[in-house]
Structures are given as C-alpha cells and as structure tokens.
Design a protein around this motif. Structure first.
Motif, mmCIF file in Angstrom:
data_model
loop_
_atom_site.group_PDB
_atom_site.id
_atom_site.type_symbol
_atom_site.label_atom_id
_atom_site.label_comp_id
_atom_site.label_asym_id
_atom_site.label_seq_id
_atom_site.Cartn_x
_atom_site.Cartn_y
_atom_site.Cartn_z
ATOM 1 N N SER A 1 0.825 -1.218 0.000
ATOM 2 C CA SER A 1 0.000 0.000 0.000
ATOM 3 C C SER A 1 0.858 1.265 0.000
ATOM 4 N N LYS A 2 2.137 1.124 0.378
ATOM 5 C CA LYS A 2 3.007 2.306 0.425
ATOM 6 C C LYS A 2 3.745 2.524 -0.893
ATOM 7 N N PHE A 3 3.577 1.572 -1.790
ATOM 8 C CA PHE A 3 4.304 1.674 -3.063
ATOM 9 C C PHE A 3 3.813 2.889 -3.840
ATOM 10 N N ARG A 4 4.781 3.730 -4.261
ATOM 11 C CA ARG A 4 4.404 4.938 -4.994
ATOM 12 C C ARG A 4 4.777 4.791 -6.465
ATOM 13 N N ASN A 5 4.169 5.640 -7.254
ATOM 14 C CA ASN A 5 4.327 5.536 -8.704
ATOM 15 C C ASN A 5 5.651 6.113 -9.205
ATOM 16 N N ASP A 6 6.446 6.704 -8.267
ATOM 17 C CA ASP A 6 7.655 7.390 -8.738
ATOM 18 C C ASP A 6 8.822 6.432 -8.985
ATOM 19 N N SER A 7 8.617 5.166 -8.818
ATOM 20 C CA SER A 7 9.650 4.207 -9.213
ATOM 21 C C SER A 7 8.961 2.946 -9.721
ATOM 22 N N SER A 8 9.712 2.132 -10.463
ATOM 23 C CA SER A 8 9.108 0.897 -10.949
ATOM 24 C C SER A 8 9.031 -0.097 -9.792
ATOM 25 N N ALA A 9 8.147 -1.060 -9.926
ATOM 26 C CA ALA A 9 8.012 -2.082 -8.885
ATOM 27 C C ALA A 9 9.345 -2.806 -8.699
ATOM 28 N N TYR A 10 10.020 -3.022 -9.817
ATOM 29 C CA TYR A 10 11.300 -3.723 -9.787
ATOM 30 C C TYR A 10 12.324 -2.977 -8.923
ATOM 31 N N THR A 11 12.429 -1.651 -9.138
ATOM 32 C CA THR A 11 13.375 -0.847 -8.364
ATOM 33 C C THR A 11 12.981 -0.841 -6.886
ATOM 34 N N TRP A 12 11.688 -0.724 -6.662
ATOM 35 C CA TRP A 12 11.185 -0.676 -5.281
ATOM 36 C C TRP A 12 11.498 -1.980 -4.544
ATOM 37 N N ILE A 13 11.264 -3.104 -5.191
ATOM 38 C CA ILE A 13 11.539 -4.411 -4.571
ATOM 39 C C ILE A 13 13.049 -4.574 -4.353
ATOM 40 N N TYR A 14 13.812 -4.149 -5.343
ATOM 41 C CA TYR A 14 15.275 -4.232 -5.246
ATOM 42 C C TYR A 14 15.780 -3.438 -4.040
ATOM 43 N N ARG A 15 15.178 -2.276 -3.845
ATOM 44 C CA ARG A 15 15.573 -1.410 -2.738
ATOM 45 C C ARG A 15 15.303 -2.096 -1.397
ATOM 46 N N ILE A 16 14.142 -2.723 -1.295
ATOM 47 C CA ILE A 16 13.809 -3.456 -0.063
ATOM 48 C C ILE A 16 14.817 -4.594 0.135
ATOM 49 N N ALA A 17 15.160 -5.264 -0.956
ATOM 50 C CA ALA A 17 16.117 -6.384 -0.870
ATOM 51 C C ALA A 17 17.501 -5.892 -0.438
ATOM 52 N N VAL A 18 17.940 -4.771 -1.013
ATOM 53 C CA VAL A 18 19.271 -4.236 -0.665
ATOM 54 C C VAL A 18 19.305 -3.859 0.817
ATOM 55 N N ASN A 19 18.239 -3.227 1.305
ATOM 56 C CA ASN A 19 18.197 -2.882 2.731
ATOM 57 C C ASN A 19 18.203 -4.126 3.599
ATOM 58 N N THR A 20 17.426 -5.128 3.187
ATOM 59 C CA THR A 20 17.393 -6.394 3.930
ATOM 60 C C THR A 20 18.796 -7.011 3.942
ATOM 61 N N GLY A 21 19.450 -6.978 2.785
ATOM 62 C CA GLY A 21 20.796 -7.546 2.664
ATOM 63 C C GLY A 21 21.812 -6.797 3.504
ATOM 64 N N LEU A 22 21.747 -5.468 3.476
ATOM 65 C CA LEU A 22 22.707 -4.677 4.259
ATOM 66 C C LEU A 22 22.515 -4.923 5.753
ATOM 67 N N ASN A 23 21.254 -5.008 6.181
ATOM 68 C CA ASN A 23 21.001 -5.308 7.599
ATOM 69 C C ASN A 23 21.564 -6.674 7.970
ATOM 70 N N TYR A 24 21.367 -7.635 7.069
ATOM 71 C CA TYR A 24 21.895 -8.985 7.313
ATOM 72 C C TYR A 24 23.431 -8.942 7.428
ATOM 73 N N LEU A 25 24.067 -8.239 6.477
ATOM 74 C CA LEU A 25 25.536 -8.182 6.473
ATOM 75 C C LEU A 25 26.055 -7.521 7.748
ATOM 76 N N ARG A 26 25.376 -6.466 8.181
ATOM 77 C CA ARG A 26 25.813 -5.784 9.404
ATOM 78 C C ARG A 26 25.716 -6.727 10.607
ATOM 79 N N ARG A 27 24.621 -7.491 10.665
ATOM 80 C CA ARG A 27 24.481 -8.456 11.771
ATOM 81 C C ARG A 27 25.592 -9.495 11.715
ATOM 82 N N GLN A 28 25.885 -9.948 10.503
ATOM 83 C CA GLN A 28 26.918 -10.973 10.335
ATOM 84 C C GLN A 28 28.294 -10.449 10.724
ATOM 85 N N LYS A 29 28.583 -9.187 10.379
ATOM 86 C CA LYS A 29 29.899 -8.604 10.671
ATOM 87 C C LYS A 29 30.170 -8.621 12.167
#
Lengths: 200, 177
Positions: B56-84
């Motif tokens: 419901s928060k998805f906005r039209n100013d980016s493609s769904a692909y970019t939006w999902i990728y962004r969520i994935a990158v944040n998820t990945g960075l959080n994971y990497l920080r925990r692992q470090k």
C-alpha cells in the motif's frame, strides 16, 4: 602529470570498464610507461575475471516453490488477522486490569494477596491466547518473525504489559496490519485512544 | 518493468506475479552474500513478506522492480551488518601446489573469493555484488543504497583494492586467470 597513487585509485574502475573515455586514455597511456601500475592493473582484472567465472545456479523450480512458501506464510498471517478485531477488547480490558493489579502490588496500603487470588479467580475465563496474539502485533514489526520464534504467547503478552506499565507508553503498532483488517485512520486512532484512556 | 497498476490492489494473483517476475534477481543477490541456498531463501522470503506488507506504500515514482530491489538491498545490508558483528573468519592460505590450470585451482580461487568478499565492509560487499554480479550501473546502485553515484564508485574502488590485498595474503596467483 598524475602520480602512480592517483592512477591506483582509477585502476579499479578501469578494470570494471567504468571510466569515461578521457580518463581511460590517460590510464592507458600511463600503463604503457609504468610496469608497477601495469602489474597492479593485471591483478585487479584477474580478480574481476575470477568473480565473473563464479556462477550460481538457481533450481528451475525455485520460483514456484517460493510462491507456495510465501502464500503459506501469508495465509497464516491472514488467519491471525481475522482474530485481531475481537482480540482487541480482550487485550485492552485485561491489560487495564493487570495494570491495576500491578499498581496494587507496589502500593503497600492496597496490596493484598487475598485480593489478588480473588481477582485471578474472577478473571480466569479470559482467553490469554487472544491477548497474546494482539501483543504479538503490537510488539513486533515483523509478525512472522515472532510467530516463528520461540517466544511463548505468555512471554509476548508479558512484554507488552511490561512496556505499557514500566515505560508508560504504548508499543509501536503495525499500522499496515491494522489497515489490512479494514480499519480506516479514524477507527484506528479511536482504538489507540481507547487503549490510552483505559490503560494509562 | 511493472507499472504501479499491476501491484494494486494487493491481491494474491498480482503479488504472486511480482514474486515470479523478480525472484531470480533477488535470490541471486542474496546467494552471493550467504553460504547456503537455505539462507538465501530465508532472505528472499523476508524481502517478499516486506513487499507484501508495504504494497500500500508503493508509490508511482519508481518501478516495482526498483522498489523491490531497494527493499532487498536494505534487507541484505542489515543482514551483512548483523553478520559482521558475529563473524571472525580467518583468511587461509590457498594451496598453491594445486594444478593452476585445473578445475581444482578454480575451486580454490572461488573459495578464496567467497572468504575475501565476506571480510569486506557491508557497503563494499554490497556494491561489488550489485556491480559485478547483478550488472547494475553505479547511478542505480547509488539510488538503491541511498547514496551518490560517486560514493558507490569510491566504495567499489576500495572493495576491489581490498580484495586484491586479501588475495595476496592468501597467496592467490593470477597467472592463469
């Protein structure tokens, strides 16, 4: 003329093909004259090549399996959401009662183990699994992570009560989840206000 | 690329389509970060659950692909920080006695690469994965990681130089690569 140190900073981007044409020509001219930088560049390109050789394989069935797994998790989530509305009154009233009980314990003039025993007997009909479920939603950003964690319902519930009593604040509420049970902003705020009024 | 209309309302069919259209990129991103298929699967699921919760928060100013990728990158960075915080992986020396032309040596260099990648700071690791394996431009990497194109390039340069240094420590030879 640039020193080797400055070229060293450009060489990674040269190796990945990300320099603009002007800088690329500068680097190539320098590499022709500098053996040290040439060796350095070769090692960076070799690492790039090692990375590109490293392939990963994704099973063909992965996408379909992922969809099934996600839908299973979301189905569980929806089932819990259906319980949410009728869990709220149970949660608010139980927390309010426990809050009073908690304050009684801290106040020597009103604390009475006899009274507490009587209170527990009177309210033993309350369904703690429902209030625990609501506590789950209140306390965690990711409900699935909690549901699949080892926390018991009682622990989650106790944490919710602890936060309300000790910190005098309501735990963060997952607005999206509330929205998915068809609450508009006004209804949502009314519930929060009611909780604040009843609990605090 | 998907348009906003295709992700609203958040019904099962459109969500499933989003998953199927993006799962490969997202899974492969995570597979580069972790040691096992199951760990990558966990992170992929975590990403798509977040996608579902936030449709419901998805906005039209980016493609769904970019939006999902962004969520994935944040998820990945959080994971990497925990692992470090947890990991204390050492860099073993690669056995140079192995035949440098054979598959065994390639396996060793791949193993050295995985160890070295894990030793990189989180952002450097993410930039290397996004640029080298996912083939994204630095401009897009900057956008995904909430930073500038130039900062992404600097992170990439540091990462590659750090990898080279660690390869040297492990005694990897580049001659046959």
């Amino acid at each position: 003329m640039k020193q080797c140190k400055e070229y060293e900073d450009l060489l990674p981007l040269y190796s990945s093909g990300d320099l603009d044409s002007e800088k690329q020509i500068q680097v190539e001219n320098h590499l022709r004259d500098c053996e040290t930088c040439r060796q350095y560049q070769l090692s960076l390109s070799a690492i790039m090549a090692i990375m590109k050789q490293d392939r990963i394989s994704i099973p063909d069935s992965y996408g379909a399996e992922l969809v099934v797994a996600l839908n299973r998790r979301l189905e569980k989530r929806r089932a819990r959401q259906k319980q949410l509305l009728w869990a709220i009154p149970a949660f608010t009233s139980t927390v309010a009662i426990l809050l009073i009980t908690g304050f009684s314990l801290f106040n020597p003039e009103t604390a009475s183990s006899q009274w507490l025993a009587q209170f527990n007997l009177e309210h033993s009909y309350m369904n703690f699994s429902n209030v625990g479920y609501f506590g789950e939603i209140l306390l965690e950003d990711d409900i699935d992570a909690v549901t699949e964690s080892n926390f018991s319902t009682d622990e989650i519930y106790k944490n919710a009560v602890y936060q309300i009593v000790e910190e005098q604040s309501l735990p963060e509420v997952d607005r999206y989840l509330m929205a998915t049970v068809n609450l508009n902003d006004v209804e949502f705020q009314n519930i929060i206000n009611k909780m604040k009024y009843e609990i605090l | 690329m998907l348009k906003q209309e295709s992700v609203r309302p958040p019904d099962a069919e459109s969500f499933n389509r989003l998953v199927l259209e993006n799962q490969e990129k997202i899974f492969s991103l995570f597979r580069r970060m972790v040691s096992s298929h199951d760990e990558a699967d966990d992170l992929t699921q975590e990403t798509f659950i977040k996608v579902y919760k936030n449709l419901s928060k998805f906005r039209n100013d980016s493609s769904a692909y970019t939006w999902i990728y962004r969520i994935a990158v944040n998820t990945g960075l959080n994971y990497l920080r925990r692992q470090k915080v947890r990991q204390t992986i050492g860099l073993d020396t690669v056995d140079l006695a192995a035949d440098t032309a054979g598959p065994e040596y390639r396996e060793l260099t791949n193993s050295a690469l995985k160890k070295a990648l894990k030793k990189l700071p989180s952002k450097q690791q993410m930039v290397i994965i996004l640029r080298t394996y996912q083939g994204l431009a630095f401009k897009d990497i900057g956008r995904l990681m909430d930073t500038t194109e130039n900062a992404a390039k600097v992170n990439f340069s540091h990462a590659l130089k750090n990898l080279r240094k660690m390869f040297e420590e492990m005694g990897v030879s580049y001659e046959t690569v």
